[in-house]
Design an enzyme around this catalytic site. Structure first.
Site, short mmCIF file in Angstrom:
data_model
loop_
_atom_site.label_atom_id
_atom_site.label_comp_id
_atom_site.label_asym_id
_atom_site.label_seq_id
_atom_site.Cartn_x
_atom_site.Cartn_y
_atom_site.Cartn_z
N LYS A 1 -4.65 -5.61 -51.65
CA LYS A 1 -3.30 -5.22 -51.20
C LYS A 1 -3.32 -4.81 -49.72
CE LYS A 1 -2.96 -1.94 -54.34
NZ LYS A 1 -4.29 -2.08 -54.99
N ARG B 1 3.55 3.45 -58.59
CA ARG B 1 2.46 3.32 -59.54
C ARG B 1 2.85 3.82 -60.93
NH1 ARG B 1 -1.88 3.38 -55.34
NH2 ARG B 1 -3.85 3.08 -56.41
N ARG C 1 -16.70 -2.65 -50.27
CA ARG C 1 -15.67 -2.37 -49.27
C ARG C 1 -16.12 -1.28 -48.29
NH1 ARG C 1 -10.05 -0.75 -50.84
NH2 ARG C 1 -11.14 0.71 -52.19
N ARG D 1 -15.37 4.71 -48.81
CA ARG D 1 -14.44 5.69 -49.36
C ARG D 1 -15.10 6.46 -50.51
NH1 ARG D 1 -8.85 2.45 -50.32
NH2 ARG D 1 -8.97 3.62 -52.27
N ARG E 1 -10.52 4.42 -61.79
CA ARG E 1 -9.30 3.96 -61.12
C ARG E 1 -8.73 2.72 -61.81
NH1 ARG E 1 -11.73 3.13 -55.60
NH2 ARG E 1 -9.83 2.02 -55.09
P1 AP5 Z 1 -8.49 -4.00 -50.17
O1 AP5 Z 1 -7.52 -4.82 -49.39
O2 AP5 Z 1 -8.99 -2.73 -49.58
O3 AP5 Z 1 -7.94 -3.78 -51.66
P2 AP5 Z 1 -6.75 -2.85 -52.19
O4 AP5 Z 1 -5.98 -3.64 -53.19
O5 AP5 Z 1 -6.00 -2.28 -51.05
O6 AP5 Z 1 -7.59 -1.77 -52.96
P3 AP5 Z 1 -7.50 -0.17 -52.96
O7 AP5 Z 1 -8.79 0.33 -53.52
O8 AP5 Z 1 -7.08 0.35 -51.63
O9 AP5 Z 1 -6.39 0.07 -53.98
P4 AP5 Z 1 -6.12 1.35 -54.73
O10 AP5 Z 1 -4.80 1.07 -55.26
O11 AP5 Z 1 -7.15 1.75 -55.72
O12 AP5 Z 1 -6.28 2.51 -53.61
P5 AP5 Z 1 -5.20 3.32 -52.80
O13 AP5 Z 1 -5.76 3.59 -51.46
O14 AP5 Z 1 -3.87 2.70 -52.92
O15 AP5 Z 1 -9.74 -4.97 -50.49
C1 AP5 Z 1 -10.88 -4.50 -51.19
C2 AP5 Z 1 -12.14 -5.24 -50.71
O16 AP5 Z 1 -12.04 -6.61 -51.09
C3 AP5 Z 1 -12.33 -5.26 -49.18
O17 AP5 Z 1 -13.70 -5.16 -48.89
C4 AP5 Z 1 -11.78 -6.63 -48.74
O18 AP5 Z 1 -12.44 -7.11 -47.58
C5 AP5 Z 1 -12.11 -7.48 -49.97
N1 AP5 Z 1 -11.13 -8.55 -50.24
C6 AP5 Z 1 -9.78 -8.44 -50.23
N2 AP5 Z 1 -9.20 -9.59 -50.59
C7 AP5 Z 1 -10.21 -10.46 -50.82
C8 AP5 Z 1 -10.26 -11.85 -51.23
N3 AP5 Z 1 -9.13 -12.53 -51.48
N4 AP5 Z 1 -11.47 -12.43 -51.37
C9 AP5 Z 1 -12.63 -11.71 -51.16
N5 AP5 Z 1 -12.66 -10.40 -50.75
C10 AP5 Z 1 -11.44 -9.80 -50.61
O19 AP5 Z 1 -5.15 4.69 -53.64
C11 AP5 Z 1 -6.25 5.59 -53.62
C12 AP5 Z 1 -5.92 6.81 -54.46
O20 AP5 Z 1 -4.81 7.51 -53.88
C13 AP5 Z 1 -5.49 6.56 -55.91
O21 AP5 Z 1 -6.61 6.41 -56.77
C14 AP5 Z 1 -4.68 7.82 -56.21
O22 AP5 Z 1 -5.52 8.92 -56.44
C15 AP5 Z 1 -3.96 8.06 -54.90
N6 AP5 Z 1 -2.67 7.34 -54.84
C16 AP5 Z 1 -2.33 6.33 -53.99
N7 AP5 Z 1 -1.07 5.91 -54.23
C17 AP5 Z 1 -0.59 6.68 -55.24
C18 AP5 Z 1 0.63 6.70 -55.94
N8 AP5 Z 1 1.64 5.85 -55.65
N9 AP5 Z 1 0.78 7.61 -56.94
C19 AP5 Z 1 -0.19 8.50 -57.24
N10 AP5 Z 1 -1.40 8.49 -56.63
C20 AP5 Z 1 -1.60 7.60 -55.64
MG MG Z 2 -5.71 -0.33 -50.28
#
Ligand code: AP5
Ligand code: MG
Ligand code: ZN
Length: 248
Positions: A45, A120, A159, A192, A203
């Site tokens: 994402k 979410r 990552r 991270r 997660r």
């Molecule tokens: P990346 O683009 O970083 O993936 P992502 O989908 O953004 O993954 P996240 O881990 O950031 O999602 P998340 O939802 O768990 O975390 P968030 O920060 O939102 O890509 C990942 C890796 O893959 C990278 O190395 C990239 O290079 C590689 N890659 C990407 N695409 C690829 C492809 N097509 N082919 C090969 N490699 C690829 O949330 C973190 C925490 O915050 C949550 O756990 C929660 O505690 C809190 N939080 C956040 N939002 C909320 C909410 N709305 N409500 C409540 N708590 C929340």
């Molecule tokens: Mg992300």
């Protein structure tokens, strides 16, 4: 197929109705470009949001990035969020929604935005509807990027992120040019805390239990478009680009 009816002027200045094939996604040109990037942890994402942001000049609003920024600045909200994030749990809805409400007051969001990691929960989705309705808007599309669990774990396990600007790297496939140093801003590249193996699994479970039901919520409203997240980064981008282009 979605047919858009438009009014065109005929040779004598009269109105004619003409039908244009919009190719499967119903867009309303009167609406600003509000899109949700939806999908499991590690699917890409954040990677795709950064590209789409540049391609379409949209604000990128990632609740995960906003929480990490609070963490870095050691705000009260950051301290609270950390206690949930470190164990892979969701931060409570009222806190998260309040933070998004504040972010949406910034003018870069007025022409549209890419929401990444929000909503979410159903409560967050309903609040988003309300926040957009307050400005006479609604969501154009929910872009659901999906991939199987082993793919997600492989991506999360490798990552790397920039502490300064949030740029995303991958130790295997997309390392920074100088190890530990961000190509974009020279900041520190780190892993991270919630990318530890046991937290990754948690997660994904939390996503399946609490967030995945939103796919039905949006499908029922005719807003969900599914994108194959197993493709390469370029291929996923191209799929997303086409959907956004048509929905505009
Ligand atoms: P990346 O683009 O970083 O993936 P992502 O989908 O953004 O993954 P996240 O881990 O950031 O999602 P998340 O939802 O768990 O975390 P968030 O920060 O939102 O890509 C990942 C890796 O893959 C990278 O190395 C990239 O290079 C590689 N890659 C990407 N695409 C690829 C492809 N097509 N082919 C090969 N490699 C690829 O949330 C973190 C925490 O915050 C949550 O756990 C929660 O505690 C809190 N939080 C956040 N939002 C909320 C909410 N709305 N409500 C409540 N708590 C929340
Ligand atoms: Mg992300
Ligand atoms: Zn950086």
């Amino acid at each position: 197929m979605y047919l858009l009816q438009i009014e065109v002027f005929g040779p004598l200045g009269q109105f004619n109705l003409q039908e244009i094939d919009r190719g499967g996604v119903q867009g309303d040109p009167a609406l600003a470009d509000y899109f949700v990037l939806f999908g499991p942890p590690g699917v890409g994402k954040g990677t795709q949001a950064e590209r789409l942001k540049k391609g379409f000049n949209l604000a990128h609003v990632s609740t995960g990035d906003l929480f990490r920024d609070h963490l870095k600045r050691e705000t009260e909200l950051g301290k609270l969020a950390k206690s949930y994030m470190d164990r892979g749990a969701l931060v409570p809805d009222d806190v998260t929604i309040g933070m998004v409400r504040e972010r949406m007051k910034e003018p870069d969001t007025w022409n549209g935005m890419l929401l990444d990691g929000f909503p979410r929960t159903i409560a967050q989705a309903e609040s988003l509807d309300d926040l957009l309705a307050e400005r006479g808007e609604r969501l154009k599309q929910v872009l659901f990027i999906n991939a199987p669990k082993p793919v997600l774990l492989a991506r999360l396990g490798n990552r790397l992120s920039c502490r300064q600007c949030g740029a995303i790297y991958n130790a295997n496939t997309q390392p920074p040019k100088v190890p530990g140093v961000c190509d974009v801003c020279g900041g520190e590249v780190y892993q991270r805390a919630d990318d530890r193996p046991e937290v990754q699994l948690r997660r994904i479970d939390v996503y399946l239990e609490q967030t995945m039901p939103l796919a039905d919520y949006y499908e029922g409203r005719g807003l969900l478009t599914k994108i194959d997240g197993e493709q390469s980064i370029d291929e996923v981008y191209e799929s997303l680009r086409q959907v956004v282009e048509r929905a505009k």
